[in-house]
Design a protein around this motif. Structure first.
Motif, PDB file in Angstrom:
ATOM      1  N   ALA A 136       0.844  -1.202   0.000  1.00 46.08           N
ATOM      2  CA  ALA A 136       0.000   0.000   0.000  1.00 46.08           C
ATOM      3  C   ALA A 136       0.874   1.245   0.000  1.00 46.08           C
ATOM      4  O   ALA A 136       2.114   1.176   0.080  1.00 46.08           O
ATOM      5  CB  ALA A 136      -0.924   0.007   1.217  1.00 46.08           C
ATOM      6  N   LEU A 194      -1.135  -0.141  -6.562  1.00 47.69           N
ATOM      7  CA  LEU A 194      -1.162  -0.343  -5.115  1.00 47.69           C
ATOM      8  C   LEU A 194      -2.316   0.465  -4.529  1.00 47.69           C
ATOM      9  O   LEU A 194      -2.600   1.563  -5.004  1.00 47.69           O
ATOM     10  CB  LEU A 194       0.148   0.123  -4.469  1.00 47.69           C
ATOM     11  CG  LEU A 194       1.388  -0.746  -4.647  1.00 47.69           C
ATOM     12  CD1 LEU A 194       2.609  -0.038  -4.069  1.00 47.69           C
ATOM     13  CD2 LEU A 194       1.202  -2.115  -3.989  1.00 47.69           C
ATOM     14  N   ASN A 354       9.739   1.412  -6.518  1.00 47.81           N
ATOM     15  CA  ASN A 354       9.346   0.008  -6.544  1.00 47.81           C
ATOM     16  C   ASN A 354      10.446  -0.857  -7.169  1.00 47.81           C
ATOM     17  O   ASN A 354      10.782  -1.920  -6.642  1.00 47.81           O
ATOM     18  CB  ASN A 354       8.038  -0.143  -7.324  1.00 47.81           C
ATOM     19  CG  ASN A 354       7.485  -1.540  -7.272  1.00 47.81           C
ATOM     20  OD1 ASN A 354       7.393  -2.155  -6.221  1.00 47.81           O
ATOM     21  ND2 ASN A 354       7.104  -2.066  -8.434  1.00 47.81           N
TER      22      ASN A 354
END
Length: 369
Positions: A136, A194, A354
């Protein structure tokens, strides 16, 4: 002992002039303990120290974090401070965000800022502790308030959200934050998908029209409701648990995860464990106190136990190092958030984060700060 009483007097007079709290005189280790320990830090600390002294840079970083729940002022050695009263007042205004404006004028300025795009979002990643997988993002709001020809000041939520709530802007600000977060998450597809959480005060969570406008927003942005979570902030005490239960159920039934933000030592919010929240978030000052406070370690274990007994997920905020990660994993926390995972970033930088996180092995390095 302060080496320059004149500087202290000048600073205190200037802080009084702009309506800020007096400064406390402390050494670097005590200042750092006050900033990263459990509870809210003081508004003003005066450290007479040189920039090359041990711990000074870390102290500056902690004090100037725009996402700190309390605005904290750290002042350096006399050599770095203007000793002309007018100049010092100007410097302190810049550091504290205090201006020669009434609160009503500030509320009006924020209202205009919402209309003119002065409010921006930053997103801090949250990862699962069992395998390091990203799970998240938390959306964090900033106000880029214009300061005339000199540019703009980036204000964190503590510097303007309480004022916005007092001035009747809680709902407009919440809607602006939600719209920015939803639009920026949609723009990331398919590079990164996400869920994001946004902070909403009790006043907005309790409103009957909150779930309907969130539903319309998700439809407009083609976002699934579970992709837009809510974090209940601690800015107002819960006086009607029955009304809050109904509000949380409305949001959960509409598909939105709902979290309790900033569970800490300082406020007993155990009654919230009896309500249908998705999970809790451990306050970053509580987490930061784990290495040196037996009370903090015991409270973390207690809160995690209460949450898990009720099927709630636990996210630890303020995870700044590999040792903290290990301690929280051992205590049973489910997710981690903090600088050891990632700093608050603009949405456009999240795919790069990421990729870097996956290359790193999805765990903080031993020396991560």
């Amino acid at each position: 002992m302060l080496r320059s009483p004149h500087l202290l007097n000048l600073v205190q007079d200037s802080l009084r002039h702009i309506g800020a709290a007096p400064a406390r005189v402390v050494a670097i280790p005590e200042a750092m303990a006050l900033l990263v320990g459990p509870g809210r830090p003081p508004l003003g600390l005066l450290c007479e120290a040189q920039p090359e002294e041990d711990g000074w840079r870390a102290l500056q970083d902690a004090a100037r974090d725009p996402f700190s729940p309390t605005r904290t002022l750290i002042l350096g050695a006399p050599q770095g401070m203007p000793e002309d009263p007018a100049a010092l007042v100007g410097a302190l205004r810049a550091l504290t965000g205090r201006q020669d404006r009434s609160e009503a004028a500030e509320v009006d300025a924020l209202r205009r800022g919402l209309a003119e795009g002065e409010v921006a979002m930053r997103y801090q990643p949250i990862v699962r502790m069992s395998d390091g997988a990203p799970v998240a993002l938390e959306g964090l709001v900033r106000w880029l308030r214009p300061d005339g020809p000199q540019g703009a000041t980036a204000l964190g939520p503590d510097a303007f959200v309480p004022m916005a709530e007092r001035g009747g802007l809680a709902n407009p600000l919440a809607r602006a934050v939600a719209h920015m977060a939803a639009a920026e998450m949609r723009a990331l597809h398919p590079h990164l998908v996400l869920p994001v959480t946004i902070n909403l005060p009790l006043e907005v969570v309790l409103r009957h029209d909150t779930a309907p406008w969130l539903e319309r927003l998700c439809h407009e942005e083609r976002l699934r409701p579970r992709g837009l979570g809510i974090e209940l902030t601690e800015t107002s005490p819960v006086r009607d648990a029955i009304a809050l239960r109904r509000a949380v159920l409305r949001l959960r039934q509409a598909g939105h995860p709902v979290w309790v933000d900033d569970m800490s030592l300082e406020e007993n919010r155990d009654l919230l464990f009896d309500l249908p929240f998705t999970g809790i978030k451990l306050d970053r000052f509580l987490v930061g106190a784990i290495p040196h406070s037996h009370r903090a370690r015991a409270e973390v274990r207690r809160l995690i136990g209460l949450a898990h007994e009720r099927g709630m997920i636990v996210t630890a905020e303020g995870v700044t190092s590999a040792p903290l990660w290990r301690a929280l994993a051992l205590a049973g926390a489910d997710n981690a958030q903090g600088y050891a995972v990632g700093r608050p970033l603009p949405a456009s930088a999240l795919p790069a984060w990421n990729a870097a996180w996956r290359r790193s092995g999805r765990m903080p390095a031993p020396g991560a700060e």
